[in-house]
Design a protein around this motif. Structure first.
Motif, PDB file in Angstrom:
ATOM      1  N   LYS A 129      25.329   2.272  43.120  1.00  0.00           N
ATOM      2  CA  LYS A 129      24.072   1.852  42.493  1.00  0.00           C
ATOM      3  C   LYS A 129      22.979   1.682  43.544  1.00  0.00           C
ATOM      4  O   LYS A 129      21.858   2.174  43.375  1.00  0.00           O
ATOM      5  N   MET A 136      14.824   6.417  42.257  1.00  0.00           N
ATOM      6  CA  MET A 136      13.971   5.988  41.146  1.00  0.00           C
ATOM      7  C   MET A 136      12.492   6.236  41.432  1.00  0.00           C
ATOM      8  O   MET A 136      11.658   6.176  40.538  1.00  0.00           O
ATOM      9  N   TYR A 140      10.192  12.166  38.114  1.00  0.00           N
ATOM     10  CA  TYR A 140      10.886  12.236  36.829  1.00  0.00           C
ATOM     11  C   TYR A 140      11.210  10.837  36.305  1.00  0.00           C
ATOM     12  O   TYR A 140      11.117  10.569  35.123  1.00  0.00           O
ATOM     13  N   PHE A 141      11.582   9.954  37.178  1.00  0.00           N
ATOM     14  CA  PHE A 141      12.061   8.634  36.775  1.00  0.00           C
ATOM     15  C   PHE A 141      10.947   7.630  36.500  1.00  0.00           C
ATOM     16  O   PHE A 141      11.196   6.587  35.911  1.00  0.00           O
ATOM     17  N   LEU A 144      10.598   6.484  32.914  1.00  0.00           N
ATOM     18  CA  LEU A 144      11.672   5.704  32.305  1.00  0.00           C
ATOM     19  C   LEU A 144      11.383   4.204  32.391  1.00  0.00           C
ATOM     20  O   LEU A 144      10.780   3.737  33.351  1.00  0.00           O
ATOM     21  N   GLN A 148      16.219   1.936  30.980  1.00  0.00           N
ATOM     22  CA  GLN A 148      16.647   3.332  31.021  1.00  0.00           C
ATOM     23  C   GLN A 148      17.098   3.725  32.429  1.00  0.00           C
ATOM     24  O   GLN A 148      18.078   4.444  32.592  1.00  0.00           O
ATOM     25  N   LYS A 149      16.385   3.242  33.433  1.00  0.00           N
ATOM     26  CA  LYS A 149      16.777   3.516  34.814  1.00  0.00           C
ATOM     27  C   LYS A 149      18.152   2.916  35.107  1.00  0.00           C
ATOM     28  O   LYS A 149      19.000   3.559  35.726  1.00  0.00           O
ATOM     29  N   TRP A 152      20.754   4.970  33.430  1.00  0.00           N
ATOM     30  CA  TRP A 152      20.913   6.224  34.154  1.00  0.00           C
ATOM     31  C   TRP A 152      21.817   6.005  35.372  1.00  0.00           C
ATOM     32  O   TRP A 152      22.777   6.757  35.590  1.00  0.00           O
ATOM     33  N   THR A 155      25.401   5.374  34.271  1.00  0.00           N
ATOM     34  CA  THR A 155      26.031   6.617  33.809  1.00  0.00           C
ATOM     35  C   THR A 155      26.530   7.439  34.991  1.00  0.00           C
ATOM     36  O   THR A 155      27.668   7.915  34.993  1.00  0.00           O
ATOM     37  N   ILE A 156      25.697   7.585  35.995  1.00  0.00           N
ATOM     38  CA  ILE A 156      26.076   8.337  37.192  1.00  0.00           C
ATOM     39  C   ILE A 156      27.256   7.667  37.890  1.00  0.00           C
ATOM     40  O   ILE A 156      28.260   8.311  38.209  1.00  0.00           O
ATOM     41  N   VAL A 187      21.943  14.262  33.440  1.00  0.00           N
ATOM     42  CA  VAL A 187      21.161  13.114  33.919  1.00  0.00           C
ATOM     43  C   VAL A 187      19.850  13.505  34.595  1.00  0.00           C
ATOM     44  O   VAL A 187      19.135  12.647  35.084  1.00  0.00           O
ATOM     45  N   SER A 188      19.525  14.774  34.601  1.00  0.00           N
ATOM     46  CA  SER A 188      18.263  15.154  35.250  1.00  0.00           C
ATOM     47  C   SER A 188      17.330  15.814  34.255  1.00  0.00           C
ATOM     48  O   SER A 188      17.648  16.056  33.127  1.00  0.00           O
TER      49      SER A 188
END
Length: 188
Positions: A129, A136, A140-141, A144, A148-149, A152, A155-156, A187-188
């Motif tokens: 993490k 972040m 793209y991030f 979010l 959501q971040k 994400w 999830t990773i 995830v991207s």
């Protein structure tokens, strides 16, 4: 993690931590985690129990420090990108560092894969993490929300733990290239 009430630059503190960590690792080679105590660690490290407790809360605290230090060595050995943009190489770095760590546990510790990996995964998840947080800042991030971040990143991290714990023994680049591509696309 260990108590931080001491000067971490003090050579005596560094030496004591090294002695305790080495004793802990030595005991893990011959016994399962639940087969030895703080007294055993202190005796092996040639320190008093009171010295042990002035640096650590319990043997799980030592485990956390040992896992953190060992996993960080594997993470630092993986090739890095020169860009802060999240990529397939980012996933590969985390997956193959985790794989190397799992294999290390299984080869060096008595019953390591049975009772240590679940405890180590908590530490590895936190390191993963922290490793991903700088990404972040990628454009793209920015769109979010904070939740959501966090989702994400989780999830990773959990995907990495799942992939490596399931396939650690025979995990190689060719085997997981498609899976890494798939995970990256999710995830991207």
């Amino acid at each position: 993690m260990s108590k931080k009430l001491y000067n971490t630059n003090d050579p005596r503190v560094i030496r004591t931590h090294k002695q305790i960590n080495e004793a802990f690792i030595k005991l893990l080679k011959t016994k399962a985690l639940d087969e030895f105590s703080v007294t055993d660690i202190a005796k092996e490290a040639q320190v008093n129990r009171s010295t042990f407790y002035s640096h650590y809360y319990d043997k799980y605290d030592v485990l956390e420090e040992v896992v953190n230090d060992t996993f960080m060595k594997y993470l630092k050995n993986e090739p890095k990108e020169n860009t802060p943009k999240f990529s397939i190489k980012t996933l590969e770095t985390l997956i193959f560092s985790t794989k190397a760590y799992y294999i290390d546990i299984k080869s060096k510790c008595k019953q390591g894969h049975i009772n240590l990996i679940p405890l180590a995964e908590k530490v590895i998840l936190q390191i993963c993490k922290e490793f991903l947080i700088p990404y972040m800042n990628d454009a793209y991030f920015h769109k979010l929300t904070e939740n959501q971040k966090e989702m994400w990143i989780c999830t990773i991290c959990y995907s990495i733990i799942g992939i490596t714990s399931e396939y650690a023994e025979n995990l190689n680049y060719d085997m997981v290239h498609d899976e890494i591509q798939f995970l990256f696309s999710l995830v991207s």
